[in-house]
Design an enzyme around this catalytic site. Structure first.
Site, short mmCIF file in Angstrom:
data_model
loop_
_atom_site.label_atom_id
_atom_site.label_comp_id
_atom_site.label_asym_id
_atom_site.label_seq_id
_atom_site.Cartn_x
_atom_site.Cartn_y
_atom_site.Cartn_z
N ASP A 1 31.55 6.99 20.69
CA ASP A 1 31.65 6.69 22.12
C ASP A 1 31.05 7.82 22.97
O ASP A 1 31.66 8.31 23.90
CB ASP A 1 33.10 6.42 22.52
N ASP B 1 36.35 26.78 45.80
CA ASP B 1 36.03 28.21 45.70
C ASP B 1 35.76 28.58 44.24
O ASP B 1 34.78 29.26 43.92
CB ASP B 1 37.22 29.00 46.26
N HIS C 1 37.98 31.37 54.51
CA HIS C 1 38.99 31.65 53.49
C HIS C 1 38.99 33.08 52.96
O HIS C 1 39.98 33.55 52.41
CB HIS C 1 38.87 30.65 52.33
N GLU D 1 41.10 38.64 53.77
CA GLU D 1 41.09 39.52 52.59
C GLU D 1 39.95 40.54 52.65
O GLU D 1 40.14 41.71 52.31
CB GLU D 1 40.94 38.66 51.32
N ASP D 2 38.76 40.11 53.08
CA ASP D 2 37.56 40.94 52.91
C ASP D 2 36.96 41.49 54.21
O ASP D 2 35.94 42.17 54.17
CB ASP D 2 36.48 40.15 52.16
N HIS E 1 28.69 32.28 50.30
CA HIS E 1 29.76 31.73 49.46
C HIS E 1 30.69 30.80 50.23
O HIS E 1 30.87 29.64 49.82
CB HIS E 1 30.54 32.86 48.79
#
Length: 764
Positions: A295, A175, A108, A112-113, A84
């Site tokens: 259009d 992301d 990034h 957090e992870d 990812h």
């Protein structure tokens, strides 16, 4: 902005022209996850292709660090989690962003992870990258589709974060784009929430930053998820139409290229069809079927310079007939997201309408990539924020939006303002001195005035549009020259303007000015109450002395104290005790006796003698600078003996002394206020009163009553009728009169009428 909630009529309109068999939803034609993970050398090569001076060592270290940090983690699809951040970095290399942004994309999710910390990121990669990663970590915790207040507060945090460093936004959008591309692996409930959030916030934000390519893909992916049936219908019709017109598209491209080349211009001409979501929203907005759209295909003509763009326009207009009203010049007046191009529509080969966009290669880059088209990676341009401050109107909008944060009283106001700014298209108007003012469509002169300056909006009393007087609520059109007429006498705008204004800036300014005006009224009333209490108690009042007592009153300023007294949230005696601890409150009873409030008083009213001294507060009428209103069931008029009742948060209500409603306040002497009339006879004002009339039930009787009131210069504000018997009707009439003498004269004349059986005043 729930575009996916369509009606059955709209669905029918899409399919009427030719039946379409609904199969399984067509796959979205967007970039798919790579079959294998990008290697280190792949990443370095992608960056080096546009930035030969890239720091290869930094990229390699970030790649290895992120891969080790995520370790054996996997995504919902079963792919390694590290795939990812790699895909996010790949999207950003397509935008040609700087090394720090690519590295932050790789890292990034680490804070957090994984076990990584901000301190560790700072030590290995530097504080600039650490700040970017931490900003993204905070954003990851936001859930933008939620209760209004929470959603607004989260959007506020998002915009604050990206205004500090716009690269945070670019990484966040990349992301979100990759997450949308792989949304099929997420649980259905979360899938819908993420798609709604993308369509409501992230896609419009990408568009507002000028990143049209990313906006269109985010919208298409969300549309496909939220309404697969509608998506399948539109895609099937588009594919069929494209197949049918394949030769025509090639013919138009060829003719355009040859005509321009014949006139000495080298141009890159290519056709492209509109995206399904764009077509669907246009069908919804115009309530038309697919076949009625003219259009669906557009053509871009990309040239070397601005002069060539205008020469190409001349060639196009002399080759094919122009469709009136379809010409827009965004080169001379760019959109706020930096978009520049010439738009025109002609009747081309096969009598088909052909929409053309004529622009330079640089304009084409900005049209597709927006703020990301600015070369962040080049040396000597300063930080990305400094670069965009110099070069980008889109970033200026972002900065302006963040400034509004300080002006919004609550999160819901901010959310309203931001969504208005995100979703509106624009009109361009001019001041008399030629300054260009860009506003949302359907904006009016009130919005224009506040766009010029808040003080101009607050003091606006009239306007001229193209030299002619017009109402302030007039909707503005492209090219209008607007002159706003102001008056120093108007300190605050009417609160009703808030419902007329379109822009968030105007609405916020009107709310703020109204709040300030109301607060000033309460502060003025509170000051009068306090000063009269001190005068009655023969004590000295001074602001300096009150300033020293502010901590005891738990207020930050003298104005806060006075406003609290005026609103009824604090008693004047509390102020006196804070300044003079030995003070004991006394009130004047009906017969002039002074008693301490420690003794329970049953006052029917204070003695409001008009000849009294300075302790009584003067009442000047409905347009007074005090927050006053009159008894709701009968009002009060000059000549009545009156008393004021303080209602917390509402101000003073004025009652005539004979009002039966005063019995409700007998046990609350602290709410009674000594007031007196202060009417300027040179500028008479009207006051509210109510009368009951028993009227003979015959044709013309109501007209006779109304005629008497009108002939005696009374004004009927409201009237209601009830049948008391077959022969009589009871009229309840709310009047506006000058004083008690005026009211008595009207009552006397009504009693003289044969159709009137009884007249009496209602004492509220």
């Amino acid at each position: 902005m729930a575009y996916w909630r369509r009606s059955s009529r709209q669905m029918q309109a899409a399919t009427d022209s030719a039946p379409v068999a609904l199969a399984a939803p067509a796959p979205v034609k967007a970039a798919k996850p790579r079959s294998r993970m990008m290697r280190q050398y792949d990443l370095v090569d992608r960056v080096r292709a546009y930035n030969p001076g890239t720091n290869e060592d930094l990229l390699n270290r970030a790649y290895v660090y992120a891969m080790k940090a995520h370790g054996a983690q996997t995504r919902a699809s079963g792919d390694p989690y590290f795939s990812h951040p790699l895909e996010v970095a790949a999207i950003l290399t397509d935008l040609k962003l700087d090394d720090a942004t690519i590295v932050a994309a790789l890292l990034h999710d680490t804070i957090e992870d994984t076990e990584a910390t901000r301190a560790e990121i700072d030590s290995v990669f530097g504080p600039e990258i650490g700040a970017l990663v931490e900003g993204l970590t905070k954003l990851k915790r936001l859930e933008l589709v939620s209760r209004e207040a929470k959603q607004a507060e989260n959007l506020r945090k998002l915009l604050l974060a990206i205004s500090d460093d716009v690269r945070v936004l670019l990484i966040k959008l990349a992301d979100r784009l990759h997450n949308m591309r792989t949304l099929e692996f997420v649980a259905p409930a979360a899938r819908r929430r993420i798609a709604e959030e993308t369509l409501d916030i992230y896609a419009p934000l990408a568009g507002r930053m000028g990143m049209q390519e990313m906006r269109e893909e985010l919208e298409e992916l969300s549309f496909h998820m939220l309404d697969p049936e509608a998506y399948a219908v539109v895609m099937k019709r588009l594919d069929a139409l494209e197949e049918r017109n394949r030769n025509l598209i090639g013919e138009i491209e060829s003719q355009l290229s040859k005509n321009l080349e014949k006139n000495g211009m080298a141009a890159h001409v290519y056709g492209r069809r509109k995206r399904p979501f764009s077509i669907w929203t246009k069908m919804e907005r115009k309530s038309v079927g697919f076949e009625q759209l003219s259009d669906i295909f557009g053509f871009r003509v990309v040239l070397d310079d601005v002069e060539a763009c205008y020469r190409a326009l001349g060639v196009v207009h002399t080759t094919w007939p122009v469709v009136p009203g379809r010409f827009k010049d965004y080169i001379s007046t760019p959109k706020q997201n930096d978009y520049r191009s010439i738009h025109t529509t002609v009747i081309g080969p096969g009598k088909q309408r052909v929409e053309l966009q004529i622009r330079t290669a640089e304009m084409d880059q900005i049209a597709e990539y927006g703020i990301a088209a600015h070369a962040f990676y080049k040396e000597g341009v300063g930080s990305p924020t400094e670069l965009l401050n110099r070069e980008s109107n889109a970033f200026a909008w972002l900065r302006h939006t963040v400034e509004v944060l300080s002006e919004s009283a609550n999160p819901e106001e901010f959310l309203e303002h931001t969504k208005l700014e995100l979703f509106h298209d624009q009109v361009f108007c001019f001041t008399p001195k030629g300054k260009l003012i860009a506003l949302p469509r359907q904006a009016n002169v009130i919005d224009f005035a506040y766009a010029v300056h808040t003080d101009v909006g607050n003091s606006a009393v009239g306007c001229k549009i193209n030299g002619k007087f017009a109402p302030l609520s007039s909707e503005l059109q492209n090219g209008d020259e607007v002159e706003v007429l102001t008056s120093r006498a108007q300190k605050a705008p009417p609160s009703a303007w808030e419902s007329l204004a379109v822009t968030g800036k105007a609405r916020a300014a009107i709310r703020r000015a109204t709040r300030t005006a109301v607060r000033d009224q309460y502060a003025g009333l509170g000051r009068r109450i306090v000063e009269r209490l001190f005068a009655r108690a023969k004590m000295e009042y001074a602001d300096d002395k009150l300033k020293g007592a502010l901590p005891r009153l738990a207020r930050a300023s003298i104005d806060d104290v006075m406003a609290s007294v005026g609103r009824g949230e604090m008693r004047a005696s509390d102020v006196a005790r804070a300044m003079y601890p030995d003070y004991k409150e006394e009130r004047v009873g009906r017969f002039g006796a002074k008693r301490s409030l420690a003794v329970k008083l049953r006052l029917k009213s204070p003695p409001p003698d008009p000849t009294r001294g300075p302790s009584a507060i003067p009442i000047r009428g409905i347009n007074s600078d005090l927050p006053i209103k009159f008894a709701p069931n009968g009002g009060a008029v000059p000549g009545d003996r009156i008393v004021g009742i303080v209602t917390p948060g509402e101000g003073i209500t004025i009652y005539p002394i004979q009002s039966p409603a005063l019995k409700d306040f007998e046990e609350m002497p602290e709410r009674w206020l000594d007031v007196r009339w202060d009417v300027d006879e040179s500028t008479p004002q009207r006051f509210p009163a109510r009368i009951l009339v028993d009227n003979v039930n015959e044709p013309g009787s109501l007209a006779q009553v109304a005629t008497v009131i009108a002939e005696h210069d009374g004004n009927i504000d409201n009237i209601s009728m009830s049948r008391r018997s077959p022969d009589f009707t009871e009229l309840t009439i709310d009047l506006e009169v000058y004083d008690l003498k005026h009211l008595s004269a009207i009552i006397a004349q009504l009693r003289a009428k044969a159709v009137v059986a009884r007249v009496e005043r209602v004492n509220g």
